[in-house]
Design a protein around this motif. Sequence first.
Motif, short mmCIF file in Angstrom:
data_model
loop_
_atom_site.label_atom_id
_atom_site.label_comp_id
_atom_site.label_asym_id
_atom_site.label_seq_id
_atom_site.Cartn_x
_atom_site.Cartn_y
_atom_site.Cartn_z
N GLY A 171 0.78 -1.42 0.05
CA GLY A 171 -0.04 -0.05 0.03
C GLY A 171 0.60 1.20 -0.10
N PHE A 172 0.11 2.20 -0.17
CA PHE A 172 0.97 3.62 -0.02
C PHE A 172 -0.40 4.86 -0.30
N VAL A 173 0.08 5.99 0.21
CA VAL A 173 -0.67 7.10 0.07
C VAL A 173 -0.26 8.22 -0.69
N ALA A 174 -0.93 8.71 -1.78
CA ALA A 174 -0.27 10.03 -2.49
C ALA A 174 -1.24 11.22 -1.78
N PHE A 175 -0.48 12.21 -1.36
CA PHE A 175 -1.21 13.30 -0.81
C PHE A 175 -0.96 14.44 -1.75
N TYR A 176 -2.15 15.18 -2.17
CA TYR A 176 -1.96 16.47 -2.98
C TYR A 176 -2.26 17.71 -2.37
N LEU A 177 -0.97 18.50 -2.03
CA LEU A 177 -1.00 19.65 -1.35
C LEU A 177 -1.11 20.79 -2.27
N LYS A 178 -1.59 22.08 -1.77
CA LYS A 178 -1.71 23.04 -2.63
C LYS A 178 -1.21 24.35 -1.61
N GLU A 179 -0.22 24.84 -1.76
CA GLU A 179 0.35 26.01 -0.91
C GLU A 179 0.53 25.44 0.43
N GLY A 180 0.98 23.90 0.56
CA GLY A 180 1.24 23.46 1.95
C GLY A 180 -0.14 23.00 2.59
N ARG A 181 -1.16 22.73 1.92
CA ARG A 181 -2.30 22.38 2.68
C ARG A 181 -2.80 21.14 1.76
N VAL A 182 -3.30 20.20 2.37
CA VAL A 182 -3.71 18.92 2.11
C VAL A 182 -5.40 19.19 1.45
N ILE A 183 -5.08 19.07 -0.10
CA ILE A 183 -6.47 19.20 -0.93
C ILE A 183 -7.15 17.81 -1.34
N ALA A 184 -6.33 16.78 -1.47
CA ALA A 184 -6.61 15.58 -1.72
C ALA A 184 -5.63 14.42 -1.48
N ALA A 185 -6.35 13.16 -1.60
CA ALA A 185 -5.34 12.01 -1.31
C ALA A 185 -5.90 10.67 -2.12
N ASP A 186 -5.00 9.96 -2.58
CA ASP A 186 -5.28 8.72 -2.95
C ASP A 186 -4.71 7.67 -2.24
N CYS A 187 -5.35 6.59 -1.52
CA CYS A 187 -4.82 5.69 -0.72
C CYS A 187 -5.21 4.39 -1.28
N VAL A 188 -4.00 3.53 -1.34
CA VAL A 188 -3.99 2.13 -2.01
C VAL A 188 -3.83 1.16 -0.64
N ASN A 189 -4.83 0.40 -0.53
CA ASN A 189 -4.50 -0.57 0.74
C ASN A 189 -4.23 0.10 1.97
N ALA A 190 -4.57 1.36 2.31
CA ALA A 190 -4.19 2.33 3.28
C ALA A 190 -5.66 2.58 4.17
N ILE A 191 -6.61 1.82 4.31
CA ILE A 191 -7.62 2.30 5.41
C ILE A 191 -7.40 2.94 6.25
N LEU A 192 -6.50 3.07 7.33
CA LEU A 192 -6.37 3.79 8.31
C LEU A 192 -5.98 5.19 7.91
N GLU A 193 -5.11 5.24 7.03
CA GLU A 193 -4.52 6.76 6.42
C GLU A 193 -5.67 7.41 5.66
N PHE A 194 -6.60 6.55 5.19
CA PHE A 194 -7.72 7.29 4.50
C PHE A 194 -8.45 7.89 5.52
N ASN A 195 -9.12 7.35 6.62
CA ASN A 195 -9.55 8.00 7.42
C ASN A 195 -9.29 9.24 7.72
N VAL A 196 -7.65 9.13 8.20
CA VAL A 196 -7.07 10.51 8.63
C VAL A 196 -7.00 11.20 7.45
N ALA A 197 -6.74 11.13 6.35
CA ALA A 197 -6.59 12.01 4.96
C ALA A 197 -7.93 12.67 4.88
N LYS A 198 -9.11 12.08 5.20
CA LYS A 198 -10.44 12.55 5.15
C LYS A 198 -10.50 13.78 6.03
N ARG A 199 -9.87 13.87 7.22
CA ARG A 199 -10.09 14.99 8.25
C ARG A 199 -8.98 15.95 7.63
N LEU A 200 -7.88 15.28 7.17
CA LEU A 200 -6.79 16.73 6.70
C LEU A 200 -7.50 17.20 5.73
#
Length: 85
Positions: free
Chosen positions: A26-55
Amino acid sequence: NLKLQSIGLHRGHDQVVIRQPTRAEGFVAFYLKEGRVIAADCVNAILEFNVAKRLVAENIHIDANILANPETNLKTLASQVHQDG
């Protein structure tokens, strides 16, 4: 046997941060704009996805090096950043 979960829209991002997996496949790709998390793609990363939603929902500003470090506990980080405002 891969599960892809996405949150947010990565259009307009100016940086991509790849977080190495906590599991080998698994892995996570976080997409940032001006240092802020605007999106994420999570592959086999369920726990990280839950946090990514909040970010993404809270438009949180995070240092890319900290975000990329697999030793960083994302759940704790999200809570600390939220409290610090």
